[in-house]
Scaffold this active site. Structure first.
Site, mmCIF file in Angstrom:
data_model
loop_
_atom_site.group_PDB
_atom_site.id
_atom_site.type_symbol
_atom_site.label_atom_id
_atom_site.label_comp_id
_atom_site.label_asym_id
_atom_site.label_seq_id
_atom_site.Cartn_x
_atom_site.Cartn_y
_atom_site.Cartn_z
ATOM 1 N N ARG A 123 9.509 -71.219 30.486
ATOM 2 C CA ARG A 123 8.117 -70.770 30.408
ATOM 3 C C ARG A 123 7.397 -71.544 29.299
ATOM 4 O O ARG A 123 7.166 -71.018 28.207
ATOM 5 C CB ARG A 123 8.043 -69.261 30.212
ATOM 6 C CG ARG A 123 8.339 -68.529 31.511
ATOM 7 C CD ARG A 123 7.885 -67.091 31.493
ATOM 8 N NE ARG A 123 7.711 -66.594 32.847
ATOM 9 C CZ ARG A 123 7.372 -65.345 33.131
ATOM 10 N NH1 ARG A 123 7.177 -64.478 32.159
ATOM 11 N NH2 ARG A 123 7.218 -64.953 34.374
ATOM 12 N N GLN A 128 3.984 -74.497 33.942
ATOM 13 C CA GLN A 128 3.251 -73.364 34.509
ATOM 14 C C GLN A 128 3.091 -73.473 36.016
ATOM 15 O O GLN A 128 3.165 -72.472 36.739
ATOM 16 C CB GLN A 128 1.879 -73.236 33.840
ATOM 17 C CG GLN A 128 1.944 -72.667 32.430
ATOM 18 C CD GLN A 128 0.565 -72.484 31.820
ATOM 19 O OE1 GLN A 128 -0.426 -73.026 32.291
ATOM 20 N NE2 GLN A 128 0.506 -71.726 30.741
ATOM 21 N N ASP A 131 6.149 -72.047 37.826
ATOM 22 C CA ASP A 131 6.579 -70.692 37.469
ATOM 23 C C ASP A 131 6.486 -69.759 38.677
ATOM 24 O O ASP A 131 5.526 -69.020 38.856
ATOM 25 C CB ASP A 131 5.719 -70.172 36.316
ATOM 26 C CG ASP A 131 6.244 -68.861 35.738
ATOM 27 O OD1 ASP A 131 7.189 -68.293 36.318
ATOM 28 O OD2 ASP A 131 5.705 -68.404 34.716
ATOM 29 N N SER A 134 6.222 -65.901 38.121
ATOM 30 C CA SER A 134 4.879 -65.407 37.854
ATOM 31 C C SER A 134 4.036 -65.348 39.121
ATOM 32 O O SER A 134 3.293 -64.385 39.350
ATOM 33 C CB SER A 134 4.182 -66.293 36.810
ATOM 34 O OG SER A 134 4.762 -66.111 35.539
ATOM 35 N N TYR A 229 9.164 -62.846 27.668
ATOM 36 C CA TYR A 229 9.714 -61.640 28.283
ATOM 37 C C TYR A 229 9.958 -60.584 27.204
ATOM 38 O O TYR A 229 10.028 -60.877 26.016
ATOM 39 C CB TYR A 229 11.034 -61.944 28.982
ATOM 40 C CG TYR A 229 10.924 -62.821 30.193
ATOM 41 C CD1 TYR A 229 10.480 -62.316 31.403
ATOM 42 C CD2 TYR A 229 11.270 -64.172 30.139
ATOM 43 C CE1 TYR A 229 10.390 -63.118 32.528
ATOM 44 C CE2 TYR A 229 11.184 -64.988 31.260
ATOM 45 C CZ TYR A 229 10.740 -64.446 32.446
ATOM 46 O OH TYR A 229 10.655 -65.252 33.554
#
Length: 381
Positions: A123, A128, A131, A134, A229
């Site tokens: 992350r 991004q 990801d 997400s 997290y």
């Protein structure tokens, strides 16, 4: 030329596909030979004609194509028989459940297959676009609120009618990660009053920017873990958190739970006594049910009614409720990662690239991810 194969997902209830006609078109433009198994995209509303129109060949012999592919993109871990069909130098990328499906990791390593798990993508800013956790969590948070609104026997927004005023629904969101933030935004758009519990004080500003009220907890230390997290907290802290949240739940119409800790069982945030304190007719949607659930009473893919409270435990909302867009986003995540591997028409594993190295599950006959390797060693001892 790199041969890229997209097999049809076999897991029950899985409706997503690892590539869409959009991503296939880009792969072809990048010089890859793309092969899609017949019917691979049907449950995501993509036809074989859509794929062939984007430049893919359609294959009917799954085993033969697996044996010829350089790169295989999947949604779920391949079965042992599928790994056996792969070339020893093949590369597999997808959701590989590195902490839960240890046998898949073992078979990939023993088959000398290089695999990259989308769950392990670091992350960091430059990753991004890759990801996938997400992108899928955002869908889950959105759909969880819509599911709750559909099953709740009252309005979400404040309603002023000729017959009088109806108060807005009160929603408690537990966990302000990607799924939680999307749940907050969706619930607010529907007009609900939203309160949010999270062990990471750093998310308070994000919660409030979306219109939610942050529930303050007596933190002696931050619950921030690696990669943004949450980390595992002590039983004493969780007990204090439950007592504070319990008061909010006594007046809540809906609770959306999203708290997860990578590689660990989901923390139990809502106990039986807390459910029994909620108003009759209220709804709980437990998005952590695949890892044991945040609610003590939730069951995966089942509806539980306890003390007139409905508890829903959808284990895979992106696949079960929004397969087309969840496939579109996942396919884009995969393409972004593939771009790091295919250079000048060749497939290369650059161990100097922190995204590639961080995503590796198996390589050159070994399990590379340290936690997975440790779990495998523990399971065999």
């Amino acid at each position: 030329m790199v041969k890229l194969f997209i097999p049809k997902e076999r897991r029950a209830g899985e409706t997503r596909v690892a590539a869409t006609p959009e991503s296939v078109k880009h792969f072809v433009e990048d010089g890859l030979e793309v092969i899609v198994e017949a019917g691979a995209g049907l449950r995501s509303s993509f036809s074989d004609l859509d794929y062939s129109g984007a430049g893919a060949a359609i294959a009917t012999d799954r085993t033969d194509t697996l044996g010829r592919a350089d790169l295989v993109l999947v949604v779920n871990p391949p079965e042992a028989s599928e790994v056996a069909a792969l070339r020893t130098d093949a590369v597999v990328i997808g959701f590989l459940a590195p902490y839960d499906n240890l046998e898949a990791a073992r078979s990939l390593a023993e088959g000398n297959v290089t695999s990259l798990a989308m769950e392990l993508v670091p992350r960091i800013s430059r990753a991004q676009s890759m990801d996938a956790l997400s992108s899928q969590a955002s869908i889950a948070g959105y759909k969880a609120v819509l599911l709750a609104a559909t099953r709740l026997g009252k309005y979400f927004p404040l309603m002023m009618t000729a017959a009088g005023t109806i108060k807005p629904a009160r929603v408690v969101v537990m966990g302000a990660g990607v799924a939680g933030l999307q749940a907050i935004a969706t619930a607010k758009r529907l007009g609900a009053i939203v309160e949010v519990s999270d062990i990471r004080p750093v998310v308070k500003e994000q919660v409030e920017s979306l219109g939610g009220k942050f529930i303050e907890l007596p933190l002696e230390e931050s619950g921030e873990g690696k990669g943004g997290y949450a980390k595992e907290m002590t039983p004493e802290f969780l007990a204090k958190q439950r007592e504070i949240v319990k008061k909010r739940l006594t007046v809540a119409d809906v609770a959306i739970t999203t708290a997860l800790i990578p590689g660990r069982p989901a923390p139990k945030l809502i106990g039986k006594d807390m459910v029994e304190g909620m108003p009759a007719g209220s709804v709980i949607v437990d998005l952590a049910v695949a890892q044991g659930g945040n609610c003590e009473l939730s069951k995966a893919d089942e509806e539980v009614v306890h003390n007139d409270v409905l508890i829903l435990g959808p284990s895979n909302l992106p696949a079960s409720s929004m397969p087309r867009d969840s496939s579109v986003l996942f396919a884009r995540n995969l393409r972004a990662l593939v771009k790091l591997l295919v250079k000048e028409g060749k497939l290369e594993i650059d161990m100097e690239d922190e995204v590639v190295a961080g995503s590796l599950l198996t390589h050159q006959g070994k399990v590379i991810n340290e936690r997975t390797a440790s779990l495998l060693e523990g399971s065999s001892s």
